[in-house]
Write an enzyme that holds these catalytic residues in place. Structure first.
Site, mmCIF file in Angstrom:
data_model
loop_
_atom_site.group_PDB
_atom_site.id
_atom_site.type_symbol
_atom_site.label_atom_id
_atom_site.label_comp_id
_atom_site.label_asym_id
_atom_site.label_seq_id
_atom_site.Cartn_x
_atom_site.Cartn_y
_atom_site.Cartn_z
ATOM 1 N N GLN A 104 0.702 -1.209 -0.139
ATOM 2 C CA GLN A 104 0.154 -0.009 0.013
ATOM 3 C C GLN A 104 0.799 1.342 -0.146
ATOM 4 O O GLN A 104 1.885 1.415 0.952
ATOM 5 C CB GLN A 104 -0.918 -0.052 1.196
ATOM 6 C CG GLN A 104 -2.071 1.190 0.889
ATOM 7 C CD GLN A 104 -2.589 1.288 2.237
ATOM 8 O OE1 GLN A 104 -2.024 1.942 3.453
ATOM 9 N NE2 GLN A 104 -4.142 1.193 2.138
ATOM 10 N N TYR A 170 -6.505 11.028 3.808
ATOM 11 C CA TYR A 170 -4.827 10.973 3.554
ATOM 12 C C TYR A 170 -4.832 11.901 2.089
ATOM 13 O O TYR A 170 -5.987 12.518 1.565
ATOM 14 C CB TYR A 170 -4.496 10.004 3.093
ATOM 15 C CG TYR A 170 -4.513 9.017 4.624
ATOM 16 C CD1 TYR A 170 -3.881 9.477 5.641
ATOM 17 C CD2 TYR A 170 -5.040 7.591 4.628
ATOM 18 C CE1 TYR A 170 -3.772 8.683 6.860
ATOM 19 C CE2 TYR A 170 -5.145 6.982 5.987
ATOM 20 C CZ TYR A 170 -4.265 7.400 6.940
ATOM 21 O OH TYR A 170 -4.482 6.649 8.073
#
Ligand code: FAD
Ligand code: NAP
Ligand code: SF4
Length: 678
Positions: A104, A170
């Site tokens: 990720q 994010y």
């Protein structure tokens, strides 16, 4: 011949064209803290490889930032670091060459605990320590290049793909949402401009990794923000990302700062899967769903309904690395179920990025340090007390080959977990008891329920060692009138042994005080087992999906009308010691039921009129019908003291060892570590 399975959807492969996933179970991304640890790479290699041997089809690693400003420690920006990642990918592929592992890429944007953090605009998140610097055009170009470099290095490191996180608050998601993207240039304004950055990240990554590399985009399918993404924007983004080169979409249901619980134990199982299903009908790539999917029948029904192509489980893989094998082999009753408590996982991550583990499985992330190998010398062990500490000790010791007899004076195993499971919202605690009940059979533990043992009986039993896991006794503070009929213990209340009046004070606002307040104010079905109730309580509109998925109006939570005060002596805010990621949900629920949280209390006396106190020095009479004492606990060591006096070797574990601030996480961890070396 493939084994017939009760879960045909779960165990069917998924063809991605250039590659194939062997089943539909993936281990979702979790930051473990090992990413930043000095000995992190070998430990991560062991941690992931154990889940591969446990049967999982694909793994998404914990988030790795593409550059310095995107995080706070670990990052992948050089070939040297890519070489270190080879330890992980090598271990995973050596364990099973058919299993895929994707890294990720996590750019934390405004949430990075880093003064150099960046974002589309200088908008500080209420949960972040720093105000981000707004990116200029050159800064945006640098971020895009860093994403592409990171993905190329991930490929070089042996990963089968990358997941780009475009959700949760994010960096990418802050471009999408109006309140965090105040730009008026080509990267802000209209939704087409706002989604340009995430789409460009995907395009750049695809360009460097080539077509035969898995590219997953994590999309906020419901961000839970007032003024968040509208449904048509989500669909537009999903299609654009697909066109830019993503070959799987992973649905996410939160921004970390959104005041709606999405993974805590009070969230019903698979509560959000229908949202994935809706998006699945709007795109052509496979969709991953997640959140509170913790048992095989839940995962199977999500896939069977057509809500998703793949099921992501993150915390359940901490709780039981063998989850998939057990499901495939029809041993689901042996699964150590994730109970959604967050106590050893997310509370650690969000409580200062401590290393993660699991309340029900202390080996999680400690695979190289804590092992339960066969004993070279079989002993006869007596374990007294079948609460979490005694159960964990007995299970680990028996698994290692010791002959274990487990005593409890109660008629059922579980100790205080039998109280916990009665609290609305804690229904999952049943699963831990089901797991241990099964382990008692699997490992041949001699279980003696309804047996209160004393030192003489244990001495006569000829055991090599006695483990005293007798738990606690509730503290009953010595105040005037404490023997009054209106004073009751939390145990009597939870077990329904004593009536509770309309006007109630609870003495002690720790975890148990909060649980008791929840229990005695609760009305109607538990939101944890009913998606409609849960949605109503938290203002989620699944049917119409307004912006963010939330109505913006928090209705009153159903209450039975009792008037309740939750009291503590400390002057700290009430509930400060509750779990980092869940405490706010409990405080909010009780506040919405009208429960008064009172700190700075000095208890004076109880009489027919009520409870006499001083609050910050001010005398007050609280006219209550019932005072429930939840004032902490003391170790119950009568048996231990008798054993010591009789010269019998005895070891204390759990609450009997130390009751102060004891929770099941500490009880199970301590017991497992001791049983690993007995
Ligand atoms: P116990 O669970 O107290 O077990 C002791 C056992 O010993 C009992 O079964 C008892 O019958 C037996 N026993 C005692 N004396 C004898 C004897 N002489 N002979 C035979 N048997 C004997 N913790 C968390 O981590 N998270 C939570 O969300 C949580 N919620 C809770 C909610 C409630 C309402 C309560 C009451 C507790 C909760 N806890 C929670 C705390 C957790 O349950 C305890 O920390 C844990 O149970 C302690 O485990 P233990 O094995 O040391 O003791
Ligand atoms: P606790 O969390 O230690 O709380 C005890 C409470 O009693 C405190 O509010 C304390 O606050 C008060 N108190 C202590 N001594 C007192 C005295 N002499 N007179 C009056 N009040 C006193 O313990 P608990 O609530 O009994 O819970 C036991 C354990 O179970 C906890 O450690 C907790 O971690 C665990 N648990 C966890 C959860 C969870 O959701 N994670 C839920 C339930 C239980 P003041 O001293 O300020 O008054
Ligand atoms: Fe699940 Fe609790 Fe373990 Fe976290 S600590 S993985 S929530 S059981």
């Amino acid at each position: 011949m493939p084994t017939p399975t009760r879960y045909p959807h779960l165990f069917s492969p998924l063809d991605l064209g250039f590659t194939r996933l062997k089943n539909r179970v993936l281990m979702g991304s979790m930051h473990t803290g090992l990413e930043e640890a000095e000995d992190g790479f070998p430990r991560m290699a062991a941690y992931y490889a154990e889940r591969v041997r446990g049967g999982v089809g694909m793994i998404i690693t914990g988030g790795i930032p593409p550059n310095e400003e995107g995080g706070f420690g670990a990052k992948l920006s050089t070939p040297e670091v890519a070489d270190q990642h080879r330890l992980i990918t090598g271990a995973v592929h050596a364990a099973d060459a058919d299993v895929k592992i994707c890294m990720q890429i996590l750019h934390m944007g405004a949430l990075a605990p880093n003064p150099a953090c960046v974002a589309p605009s200088a908008v500080k998140s209420r949960i972040a320590p720093f105000t981000p610097q707004a990116l200029d055009e050159a800064g945006i170009e640098k971020q895009l290049a860093d994403f592409a470099r990171c993905a190329a290095l991930a490929r070089q490191a042996g990963y089968d793909g990358v997941e780009i996180i475009g959700s949760a608050g994010y960096l990418l998601s802050t471009f999408l949402v109006e309140k965090t993207n105040l730009r008026t240039d080509a990267w802000g304004g209209s939704f087409g401009h706002r989604m340009r950055f995430p789409v460009e990240v995907v395009r750049r990554v695809r360009a460097v990794v080539g077509p035969d590399f898995i590219l997953i985009f994590r999309i906020s399918a419901m961000d839970m923000l007032e003024g968040g993404l509208a449904w048509d924007e989500i669909v537009t983004l999903a299609r654009a990302v697909e066109a830019a080169g993503a070959n799987i979409l992973s649905t996410h249901f939160c921004w970390h700062e959104a005041p709606v619980p999405t993974i805590a134990t009070m969230v019903p199982r698979a509560a959000f899967a229908s949202v994935t299903g809706r998006l699945r009908r709007a795109v052509t790539v496979p969709l991953i769903t997640s959140n509170r999917i913790n048992m095989p029948e839940v995962a199977e029904s999500v896939l069977a309904r057509g809500d998703a192509d793949l099921v992501s489980m993150a915390r359940p893989m901490l709780a039981d690395p063998e989850w998939v094998n057990k499901a495939r082999e029809g041993r689901e009753d042996e699964i150590n179920t994730c109970i959604g408590c967050n106590q050893a996982c997310l509370d650690h991550t969000f409580g200062g990025y401590k290393q993660v583990s699991c309340l029900v499985n202390p080996r999680a992330c400690n695979e190289t340090l804590l092992n339960y190998g066969p004993t070279p010398a079989r002993k006869r062990l007596a374990v007294v007390g079948a609460g979490p500490a005694g159960l964990a000790y007995a299970t680990v010791a028996a698994q290692r080959g010791h002959a274990v007899t487990l005593f409890d004076s109660a008629a059922e195993i579980g100790g205080q977990f039998n109280l916990a499971k009665r609290i609305p919202g804690k229904e999952e605690f049943f699963e831990t008891l089901r797991y241990y009940r099964r382990m008692i059979d699997v490992h041949g533990i001699d279980l003696r329920l309804g047996t209160r043992v004393d030192a003489a009986a244990l001495q006569a039993g000829g055991f090599d060692e006695v483990i005293v896991a007798t738990g606690i006794t509730p503290r009953r503070p010595e105040i005037e009138g404490i023997q009054h009929a209106k004073v009751v213990s939390y145990i009597d209340v939870i077990l329904g042994r004593k009536p509770v009046g309309q006007r109630v004070a609870i003495m002690g606002a720790g975890g148990i005080g909060f649980d008791v307040a929840e229990l005695i104010t609760h009305a109607g079905p538990s939101g944890a087992t009913d998606i409609d109730v849960f949605a109503r309580e938290w203002g989620i509109d699944f049917a119409n999906h307004p912006r963010g998925g939330v109505t913006g109006v928090l209705p009153q939570v159903a209450s039975n009308g009792r008037s309740v005060m939750l009291l503590q002596r400390k002057t700290d805010p009430v509930g400060k010691t509750l779990g980092r990621t869940t405490g706010w949900t409990h405080r909010m629920t009780l506040a919405r039921r009208g429960v008064r949280l009172v700190n700075g209390v000095e208890y004076l006396k109880v009489d027919d009129a009520g409870l006499h106190v001083r609050v910050f020095g001010e005398p007050q009479l609280l006219e209550v019908d019932t005072l429930i004492v939840c004032a902490g606990q003391l170790p119950l060591r009568t048996l231990y003291d008798d054993l010591v006096a009789a010269g019998v070797k005895a070891t204390l574990v759990g609450g009997a060892f130390e009751a102060s601030e004891l929770d099941a996480k500490r009880a199970i961890d301590q017991a497992s570590r001791l049983a690993a070396v007995v």
